[in-house]
Design a protein around this motif. Structure first.
Motif, PDB file in Angstrom:
ATOM      1  N   SER A  74     -29.886  42.917 -21.226  1.00 38.04           N
ATOM      2  CA  SER A  74     -31.163  42.447 -21.750  1.00 38.04           C
ATOM      3  C   SER A  74     -31.625  41.180 -21.038  1.00 38.04           C
ATOM      4  O   SER A  74     -32.799  41.015 -20.723  1.00 38.04           O
ATOM      5  CB  SER A  74     -31.041  42.188 -23.256  1.00 38.04           C
ATOM      6  OG  SER A  74     -30.048  41.213 -23.511  1.00 38.04           O
TER       7      SER A  74
ATOM      8  N   GLU B  61     -35.110  40.483 -18.842  1.00 35.12           N
ATOM      9  CA  GLU B  61     -36.008  39.369 -19.139  1.00 35.12           C
ATOM     10  C   GLU B  61     -36.230  38.503 -17.904  1.00 35.12           C
ATOM     11  O   GLU B  61     -37.349  38.071 -17.620  1.00 35.12           O
ATOM     12  CB  GLU B  61     -35.442  38.536 -20.276  1.00 35.12           C
ATOM     13  CG  GLU B  61     -35.467  39.241 -21.627  1.00 35.12           C
ATOM     14  CD  GLU B  61     -34.810  38.424 -22.712  1.00 35.12           C
ATOM     15  OE1 GLU B  61     -34.330  37.313 -22.394  1.00 35.12           O
ATOM     16  OE2 GLU B  61     -34.763  38.881 -23.863  1.00 35.12           O
TER      17      GLU B  61
ATOM     18  N   SER C 280     -33.596  51.456 -23.331  1.00 41.03           N
ATOM     19  CA  SER C 280     -33.472  50.913 -24.685  1.00 41.03           C
ATOM     20  C   SER C 280     -34.848  50.632 -25.276  1.00 41.03           C
ATOM     21  O   SER C 280     -35.827  50.360 -24.570  1.00 41.03           O
ATOM     22  CB  SER C 280     -32.646  49.620 -24.661  1.00 41.03           C
ATOM     23  OG  SER C 280     -33.331  48.604 -23.963  1.00 41.03           O
TER      24      SER C 280
ATOM     25  N   GLU D  84     -35.775  48.065 -27.207  1.00 40.69           N
ATOM     26  CA  GLU D  84     -36.184  46.670 -27.094  1.00 40.69           C
ATOM     27  C   GLU D  84     -36.788  46.372 -25.728  1.00 40.69           C
ATOM     28  O   GLU D  84     -37.807  45.677 -25.616  1.00 40.69           O
ATOM     29  CB  GLU D  84     -34.985  45.750 -27.349  1.00 40.69           C
ATOM     30  CG  GLU D  84     -34.381  45.867 -28.744  1.00 40.69           C
ATOM     31  CD  GLU D  84     -33.475  47.070 -28.889  1.00 40.69           C
ATOM     32  OE1 GLU D  84     -33.220  47.748 -27.854  1.00 40.69           O
ATOM     33  OE2 GLU D  84     -33.029  47.356 -30.010  1.00 40.69           O
ATOM     34  N   HIS D  85     -36.175  46.895 -24.683  1.00 44.28           N
ATOM     35  CA  HIS D  85     -36.693  46.644 -23.334  1.00 44.28           C
ATOM     36  C   HIS D  85     -38.063  47.278 -23.140  1.00 44.28           C
ATOM     37  O   HIS D  85     -38.958  46.699 -22.518  1.00 44.28           O
ATOM     38  CB  HIS D  85     -35.709  47.188 -22.310  1.00 44.28           C
ATOM     39  CG  HIS D  85     -34.367  46.514 -22.346  1.00 44.28           C
ATOM     40  ND1 HIS D  85     -33.273  47.011 -21.679  1.00 44.28           N
ATOM     41  CD2 HIS D  85     -33.951  45.395 -22.977  1.00 44.28           C
ATOM     42  CE1 HIS D  85     -32.235  46.215 -21.906  1.00 44.28           C
ATOM     43  NE2 HIS D  85     -32.633  45.231 -22.686  1.00 44.28           N
TER      44      HIS D  85
ATOM     45  N   GLN E 128     -40.327  47.863 -25.399  1.00 39.55           N
ATOM     46  CA  GLN E 128     -41.343  47.094 -26.118  1.00 39.55           C
ATOM     47  C   GLN E 128     -41.746  45.840 -25.351  1.00 39.55           C
ATOM     48  O   GLN E 128     -42.923  45.456 -25.338  1.00 39.55           O
ATOM     49  CB  GLN E 128     -40.826  46.734 -27.514  1.00 39.55           C
ATOM     50  CG  GLN E 128     -40.801  47.907 -28.478  1.00 39.55           C
ATOM     51  CD  GLN E 128     -40.318  47.533 -29.860  1.00 39.55           C
ATOM     52  OE1 GLN E 128     -39.439  46.686 -30.011  1.00 39.55           O
ATOM     53  NE2 GLN E 128     -40.876  48.163 -30.888  1.00 39.55           N
ATOM     54  N   LEU E 129     -40.785  45.212 -24.680  1.00 38.35           N
ATOM     55  CA  LEU E 129     -41.118  44.050 -23.848  1.00 38.35           C
ATOM     56  C   LEU E 129     -42.048  44.435 -22.705  1.00 38.35           C
ATOM     57  O   LEU E 129     -43.013  43.723 -22.390  1.00 38.35           O
ATOM     58  CB  LEU E 129     -39.840  43.428 -23.296  1.00 38.35           C
ATOM     59  CG  LEU E 129     -38.948  42.660 -24.279  1.00 38.35           C
ATOM     60  CD1 LEU E 129     -37.664  42.221 -23.583  1.00 38.35           C
ATOM     61  CD2 LEU E 129     -39.676  41.453 -24.844  1.00 38.35           C
TER      62      LEU E 129
ATOM     63  N   TYR F 239     -35.887  57.382 -31.923  1.00 36.43           N
ATOM     64  CA  TYR F 239     -35.809  56.026 -32.448  1.00 36.43           C
ATOM     65  C   TYR F 239     -35.853  56.034 -33.975  1.00 36.43           C
ATOM     66  O   TYR F 239     -36.341  56.995 -34.594  1.00 36.43           O
ATOM     67  CB  TYR F 239     -36.951  55.175 -31.891  1.00 36.43           C
ATOM     68  CG  TYR F 239     -36.953  55.058 -30.388  1.00 36.43           C
ATOM     69  CD1 TYR F 239     -35.757  54.950 -29.685  1.00 36.43           C
ATOM     70  CD2 TYR F 239     -38.137  55.064 -29.666  1.00 36.43           C
ATOM     71  CE1 TYR F 239     -35.749  54.855 -28.303  1.00 36.43           C
ATOM     72  CE2 TYR F 239     -38.131  54.967 -28.277  1.00 36.43           C
ATOM     73  CZ  TYR F 239     -36.925  54.869 -27.611  1.00 36.43           C
ATOM     74  OH  TYR F 239     -36.914  54.779 -26.256  1.00 36.43           O
TER      75      TYR F 239
ATOM     76  N   ILE G 195     -39.114  51.535 -36.951  1.00 38.24           N
ATOM     77  CA  ILE G 195     -39.803  50.923 -35.809  1.00 38.24           C
ATOM     78  C   ILE G 195     -40.598  51.945 -35.002  1.00 38.24           C
ATOM     79  O   ILE G 195     -41.267  51.587 -34.029  1.00 38.24           O
ATOM     80  CB  ILE G 195     -38.787  50.217 -34.884  1.00 38.24           C
ATOM     81  CG1 ILE G 195     -37.730  51.200 -34.387  1.00 38.24           C
ATOM     82  CG2 ILE G 195     -38.132  49.057 -35.594  1.00 38.24           C
ATOM     83  CD1 ILE G 195     -36.749  50.589 -33.401  1.00 38.24           C
TER      84      ILE G 195
ATOM     85  N   TYR H 106     -43.917  51.249 -32.496  1.00 38.61           N
ATOM     86  CA  TYR H 106     -43.806  51.667 -31.096  1.00 38.61           C
ATOM     87  C   TYR H 106     -44.999  52.551 -30.703  1.00 38.61           C
ATOM     88  O   TYR H 106     -45.555  52.411 -29.598  1.00 38.61           O
ATOM     89  CB  TYR H 106     -42.495  52.413 -30.897  1.00 38.61           C
ATOM     90  CG  TYR H 106     -42.239  52.876 -29.486  1.00 38.61           C
ATOM     91  CD1 TYR H 106     -41.765  51.999 -28.514  1.00 38.61           C
ATOM     92  CD2 TYR H 106     -42.473  54.195 -29.108  1.00 38.61           C
ATOM     93  CE1 TYR H 106     -41.521  52.423 -27.223  1.00 38.61           C
ATOM     94  CE2 TYR H 106     -42.233  54.626 -27.821  1.00 38.61           C
ATOM     95  CZ  TYR H 106     -41.759  53.735 -26.887  1.00 38.61           C
ATOM     96  OH  TYR H 106     -41.523  54.168 -25.607  1.00 38.61           O
TER      97      TYR H 106
END
Length: 546
Positions: free
Chosen positions: A239, A243, A274, A276-277, A279-280, A316, A320, A324
Motif C-alpha cells: 500500500s 501511495e 485491492s 483500497e488501492h 479507490q485511491l 467486494y 462498501i 465503490y
C-alpha cells in the motif's frame, strides 16, 4: 532451478481483464515492425499479448511466456557473495529474465522469516508481487536470485500481466557490455537508524541500503511526529508503494500533474487488485481537471480497465460496494468520451445498465417485503444515489453520436501455384454430388502434382491414354510422328485455300488471276463514266457473238 513461479500457499490471482486487452496492432506478415513492437498498446501498459493477438506466433510481446531471456553467467564477487554477469551485449529496454521462486501468502512469509532468522541465513530472496503474494527464491529459483543491489543499477524490476497473472521481470535501463555485472536498486524503505551497509562500490553509492521515507515524500508535505518514531522492516509494504507512486505523478490537489503521467496511471491500474488501492486511483481520476490528461488516459485502454474493475465489484463486501459504484460512476461522467462506440465496445454501458436494474429490483423487493410485514434492510440514500447517477449517465451516453467504420478487407494469403484448389479433392466432389442427388463418376484416375497424389474424375481431364497407372509413372511426351502428321495436315489446308483464292474456272480451262488484279480492275470500273461503261459492255457482247 525452476522456469516459472510455483504457488505454495498463495492462490494464483487471475484477472479477467487480459482477455479483453487485445492490442489491435495492424498485422502485416511481411513487415516485422507491425509484430507487436514498441508501439504495441499492450506492451506500453506492461501486458503480454494472449492467444487473441492478431500477430499470432509472430508476436514479439510474449517474452515471459516464451522465456526469451538474455544470456547470463553466475560468478563470485567477493564481499557481495555470488553475482550475475551478462554473457552478451544488452541494450536498454531488453528483457533480461524473470524473477522466479515459490509464491507464499503473508502468513507463510512471516513463518519463513522466523525460520531463516533462527537458521542465521545471510541472504534473503523475498520479492513482493501483491499484498498477499510474495516470491521466495531461497529454496527454489533461477539465476535471477544472484542479481545484487547497486545504487547506480543497470537493470530494474517491472510487474507485467501475463495471461491474467502478475509476474516480475528484470529489464535493462542502460547499455550493458558482455561481462558486466547485472544489478538493480532494492529500493528499501527505512525508518529510524537501523541500516545495512552497501558494497556496490559505484560513484553514486549511498553507503547504506534504502532511503528514509521523508526523502521520498513530496517536499511540501511534512511528516507527522508519529512517523519519526516508527521502525519497520526494510521491505516496502504494497500500500505504501502505491501511495508513493501516486505522489510522484499527482499534484497537491490529487489530480494528475501532466498528461504524460496518464501512462503511469494506467500501469498502476493494471497492477493493482485491492479495493483500497482502486479507490485511491478513482479519487485521483476525479481530481484531474486537465482534459488532455483524461484523453490520454482513454487512449491507454482506460475504459477497458475500468470495465474490468466494474465486473469485479461483486467480489467486494456489500457495505462498501455501493460507495465503490458511486465513485466509478463519477469517474465515468468526468471522462471526455466523444462517441457511443467507445462505451459499447468496452461494455461499460452494459455493466452500468445491470447496476441500475439490480438496484431498482432490490428496492422493489424491499417494498413488497415491507407490505407483507417481513423485515429487510431498508433502502439507503446511497442506493438511491446509485440509481439516479446511473440513469443520468445512461441518458448522457444515449446522446452521443455513433460512428460507423467500414472494416478493412482482409488480405488472403496466396497459395503456391503447384497446390490444386480444394474443390478438386475427391472427397469434396463426392460431397457435392451427394448434395445435388447425382451419381458420381465411376471412372477415376490419378495424376501427380508436385509429389502429391490427387484423385480426379476423368471428366475433368483428357480421356486419352487410359492405360494402367504403372504405365503412367513418367510424363507423356508426344511422338515425333504426331508432329509430322499435324504439319502435313496444315500444309494441305493452306494449299487448298490458296487454290480457291487464286484460280477461277472458266470455259474448261484455268485462268490465273490474282486477288490483287481483281481489286485493281474493280477500282478502274468505278472511275469510268457510265456512258463509256455502256459502250464497253456492248463491245464485250459483240465479241462474244462473233
Amino acid at each position: 532451478m525452476i522456469t516459472e513461479n510455483e504457488y505454495v500457499s498463495a492462490s494464483k490471482q487471475r484477472s479477467s481483464r487480459d482477455k479483453k486487452m487485445v492490442c489491435g496492432c495492424e498485422f502485416i506478415a511481411e513487415d516485422p515492425s507491425t509484430h507487436c513492437t514498441d508501439t504495441c498498446l499492450n506492451k506500453v501498459l506492461m501486458i503480454e499479448c494472449n492467444s487473441r493477438c492478431p500477430c499470432g506466433d509472430l508476436c514479439k510481446n510474449k517474452k515471459f511466456q516464451n522465456a526469451d531471456y538474455a544470456k547470463t553467467e553466475p560468478f563470485y564477487t567477493g564481499n557481495k557473495g555470488w553475482g550475475l554477469k551478462a554473457a552478451q551485449d544488452i541494450i536498454p529496454g531488453d528483457f533480461v529474465m524473470e524473477y522466479c521462486g515459490e509464491v507464499v501468502n503473508q502468513a507463510h512469509f512471516k513463518e519463513r522469516m522466523e525460520e531463516y532468522g533462527k537458521g542465521r541465513a545471510r541472504h534473503y530472496y523475498f520479492m513482493t508481487i501483491s499484498k498477499d503474494e510474495i516470491i521466495d527464491a531461497h529454496h527454489k529459483g533461477n539465476l535471477s536470485r544472484f542479481i545484487n543491489h547497486s545504487c547506480d543499477p543497470n537493470c530494474e524490476t517491472q510487474k507485467w500481466r501475463v495471461n491474467g497473472v502478475l509476474r516480475i521481470g528484470f529489464f535493462a535501463i542502460k547499455s550493458i557490455k558482455k561481462g558486466a555485472e547485472l544489478s538493480f536498486d532494492y529500493q528499501y524503505q527505512r525508518f529510524g537508524d537501523d541500516v545495512q551497509t552497501c558494497y556496490c562500490g559505484t560513484d553514486k553509492c549511498r553507503g547504506t541500503l534504502g532511503e528514509k521515507l521523508s526523502d521520498l515524500a513530496r517536499p511540501s508535505s511534512k511528516p507527522s511526529a508519529d512517523d519519526k518514531d516508527k521502525k519497520i522492516e526494510a521491505k516496502k509494504k504494497d500500500s505504501e508503494s502505491l501511495e508513493l507512486s501516486l505522489m510522484k505523478i499527482t499534484k497537491e490537489d490529487g489530480g494528475l500533474s501532466s498528461p504524460d503521467n496518464a501512462l503511469q496511471l494506467s500501469r498502476l491500474m493494471v497492477q493493482t487488485d485491492s479495493m483500497e488501492h482502486r479507490q485511491l486511483i478513482l479519487k485521483t481520476i476525479q481530481a484531474t481537471t486537465d482534459a488532455t490528461a483524461l484523453k490520454r488516459f482513454l487512449t491507454y485502454q482506460g475504459l477497458n480497465i475500468l470495465w474490468s474493475w466494474m465486473v469485479d465489484v461483486s467480489d467486494y463486501p456489500a457495505l462498501i460496494r455501493t460507495d465503490y459504484k458511486l465513485d466509478m460512476i463519477k469517474v465515468l461522467r468526468c471522462l471526455p468520451i466523444s462517441t457511443k462506440n467507445a462505451v459499447e465496445d468496452s461494455k461499460t454501458i452494459k455493466v452500468l445498465k445491470k447496476w441500475v436494474d439490480n438496484e431498482q429490483s432490490s428496492n422493489s423487493s424491499q417494498a413488497d417485503s415491507s407490505e407483507e410485514g417481513t423485515t429487510e434492510e431498508p433502502e439507503t440514500d446511497a442506493d438511491r444515489n446509485v440509481i439516479e447517477a446511473g440513469q443520468l449517465l445512461l441518458h448522457q451516453w444515449s446522446q452521443l453520436k455513433e460512428v460507423f467504420k467500414i472494416p478493412k478487407k482482409e488480405k488472403k494469403q496466396s497459395e503456391p501455384r503447384h497446390n490444386p484448389p480444394a474443390a478438386f479433392s475427391l472427397s469434396s466432389m463426392l460431397a457435392n454430388y451427394s448434395d445435388r442427388d447425382e451419381t458420381p463418376p465411376k471412372t477415376v484416375r490419378k495424376i501427380e502434382l508436385s509429389h502429391t497424389d490427387y484423385e480426379l474424375p476423368v471428366s475433368f481431364g483428357s480421356t486419352r491414354d487410359r492405360q494402367p497407372s504403372s504405365e503412367r509413372e513418367r510424363p507423356h511426351r508426344p511422338d515425333h510422328r504426331d508432329n509430322k502428321r499435324r504439319r502435313d495436315d496444315h500444309d494441305e489446308r493452306s494449299d487448298k485455300r490458296a487454290r480457291d483464292d487464286n484460280m477461277e474456272w472458266s470455259r474448261g480451262h484455268y485462268t490465273h488471276e490474282s486477288r490483287a488484279s481483281k481489286d485493281k480492275s474493280a477500282d478502274d470500273l468505278e472511275n469510268i463514266p457510265i456512258s463509256q461503261l455502256r459502250e464497253k459492255i456492248k463491245e464485250e457482247k459483240r465479241d462474244e457473238g462473233g
